[in-house]
Design a protein around this motif. Structure first.
Motif, short mmCIF file in Angstrom:
data_model
loop_
_atom_site.label_atom_id
_atom_site.label_comp_id
_atom_site.label_asym_id
_atom_site.label_seq_id
_atom_site.Cartn_x
_atom_site.Cartn_y
_atom_site.Cartn_z
N SER A 1 2.09 1.82 -3.40
CA SER A 1 1.04 1.88 -4.42
C SER A 1 0.89 3.29 -4.99
CB SER A 1 -0.30 1.44 -3.81
OG SER A 1 -0.79 2.44 -2.93
N LYS A 2 0.07 3.40 -6.02
CA LYS A 2 -0.20 4.70 -6.64
C LYS A 2 -1.33 5.46 -5.95
CE LYS A 2 2.79 3.97 -9.93
NZ LYS A 2 4.07 4.72 -9.95
N SER A 3 -1.82 4.91 -4.85
CA SER A 3 -2.96 5.50 -4.15
C SER A 3 -2.67 6.94 -3.71
CB SER A 3 -3.32 4.67 -2.91
OG SER A 3 -4.31 5.31 -2.15
N ARG A 4 -3.68 7.81 -3.86
CA ARG A 4 -3.58 9.20 -3.42
C ARG A 4 -4.44 9.46 -2.19
NH1 ARG A 4 0.47 11.66 -4.26
NH2 ARG A 4 -0.64 13.66 -4.04
N LYS A 5 -4.85 8.38 -1.50
CA LYS A 5 -5.61 8.56 -0.27
C LYS A 5 -4.77 9.34 0.72
CE LYS A 5 -8.58 4.46 -0.51
NZ LYS A 5 -8.94 3.18 0.15
N ILE B 1 -2.44 7.45 3.17
CA ILE B 1 -1.32 6.77 2.53
C ILE B 1 -0.27 7.78 2.06
CG2 ILE B 1 -0.64 5.35 0.54
CD1 ILE B 1 -3.27 3.86 0.82
N GLN C 1 0.83 -1.20 0.00
CA GLN C 1 0.00 0.00 0.00
C GLN C 1 0.87 1.26 0.00
OE1 GLN C 1 -2.39 -1.18 3.50
NE2 GLN C 1 -4.20 -0.67 2.27
#
Length: 449
Positions: free
Chosen positions: A379-383, A386, A376
């Motif tokens: 990852s590319k997550s922009r949350k 994170i 995570q």
């Protein structure tokens, strides 16, 4: 009663915030308080928006301490009653004072002499900072070739200490009755420029910094990354100051070559003077820092205690001094001697280093603290959570490992520029002492490889 409550809230905010933040953004506010409501009035829309976005949590916390309940806080603008126009005298000299950074009361913007928090006398010199210290002193006594100095280090190693020492020394040694020194962060410079634009006082702003400043002390210049208009202004300001023979000292957590989205001319200007890097102090230097701080606190600590603190807190002088201060305070409150037992209790709240943390141990720590997996984090997550965890990992990897910014980014699937931006955001929240900043500091302090 209303005035007393607001004065108490102001007092708490003054103690809890950076002096520049308090004077620029809080002090100009007016307030109306009723039961659990606080209505604030700013001098203009820009100040209102800035306070609303960045300082509301601080105001609520202070309000709760004074009022006993968590208040509802609103902020608006109280328009000033128009008065007949008065012709102002030409602004040929900056107003001088010794109370700190200026209050922003547009349209007049003045450079003022701050209250210096540090001096050369209490700066402990070791191999890690010898060049930076010598260069700073030489700038003051005019033996440094040129009039510009760039100080670089990770946070907490003494950049601000040297900056304030320079300001103090120049004020004491100047043959001018009023030496004009502008001491502020790059963000404060940018905010003042925006206020000048909003109030139609750009010419006055430029004149003040370019024509009236004897010495510019500018912190955290990496803030200018990606801000082209701000870069244009500071570049022209630096050129003007050089032509006038004014002194300039800049600090950053990064070397000029590590900065991205910066005009090449500005990078060249950053490098035009002496560049001094402050590295992590060795054990003997850390031990002398503890002993010196103890004397300033009016106490003596056993040799075994100073060695323990120096051995356990290795990468942040500010944290080392804070640990000692908390130890001395705890001993006084408990009416006990400073002992090994108390020292170990206080050390539990700090980043105790049995060994330098590796990149993998930093990632493990971040994943545990934020309850994320390593996948995570990469990852590319922009949350938001994170991104915050990833930025904290950038910050800790920069602080504790020898990895380059490019390598740090590569390990987490990010570009060099993203790493710099993430580290800058973390530093900013911590320095502003926001609720998020305090949470981040706790995360950093709990790193225990």
């Amino acid at each position: 009663m209303m005035r007393d409550s607001w004065n108490k809230i102001l007092n708490l905010l003054e103690k809890g915030l950076n002096p520049g933040l308090y004077k620029v953004w809080i002090k100009p506010l007016k307030a109306e308080i009723s039961s659990n409501n606080i209505k604030l009035f700013a001098p203009n829309d820009f100040v209102a928006a800035w306070v609303r976005d960045r300082l509301m949590d601080n105001i609520k916390e202070a309000g709760e301490q004074v009022l006993g309940v968590c208040p509802k806080v609103e902020i608006g603008v109280k328009k000033a009653v128009e008065k007949p126009a008065v012709k102002l005298a030409p602004a040929t000299k900056p107003v001088q004072t010794s109370i700190g950074l200026p209050m922003m009361s547009p349209p007049v913007i003045n450079t003022r002499i701050p209250r210096w928090r540090f001096s050369f006398d209490d700066f402990i010199i070791g191999d890690s900072n010898r060049l930076a210290s010598a260069a700073s002193r030489s700038l003051c006594d005019n033996t440094l070739p040129g009039d510009q100095l760039f100080l670089s280090s990770t946070p907490g190693l003494g950049k601000t200490h040297l900056l304030h020492s320079i300001g103090r020394d120049l004020c004491a040694s100047s043959n001018k009755k009023h030496v004009s020194i502008a001491c502020l962060t790059a963000e404060e410079f940018a905010n003042r420029l925006v206020l000048a634009i909003k109030s139609g006082e750009v010419s006055r702003f430029k004149s003040e910094f370019r024509d009236n400043v004897d010495c510019l002390l500018l912190e955290d210049v990496h803030f200018f990354q990606g801000k082209q208009k701000m870069q244009d202004e500071i570049l022209q300001t630096l050129k003007s100051l050089q032509l006038r023979g004014s002194k300039v000292v800049m600090t950053s957590s990064f070397l000029p070559r590590e900065l991205e989205k910066i005009d090449p001319q500005l990078v060249s200007r950053f490098c035009s003077g002496l560049l001094a890097v402050i590295s992590t102090p060795d054990f003997e230097t850390r031990k002398r820092i503890v002993e010196s701080k103890a004397i300033r606190l009016g106490t003596m600590v056993p040799n075994s205690i100073s060695e323990l603190l120096a051995d356990r807190i290795t990468t942040d002088v500010r944290q080392l001094e804070s640990c000692l201060q908390n130890l001395v305070l705890k001993a006084r409150l408990l009416n006990r001697d400073v002992s090994q037992e108390l020292a170990w209790q206080v050390l539990e709240n700090y980043a105790v280093a049995k060994a330098t943390p590796s990149y993998d141990s930093i990632v493990d720590h971040i994943c545990r603290f934020y309850e994320l997996t390593a996948d995570q984090l990469r990852s590319k997550s922009r949350k938001r959570e994170i991104v915050l965890a990833r930025n904290t990992a950038f910050f800790l990897a920069r602080k504790h490992t020898d990895l380059s910014l490019k390598d740090i980014g590569s390990k987490l699937g990010r570009r060099h520029s993203t790493v710099i931006k993430g580290i800058t955001n973390i530093e900013r929240e911590i320095s502003l002492q926001t609720p998020l900043g305090r949470q981040l500091q706790d995360t950093i302090d709990r790193l225990n490889p």
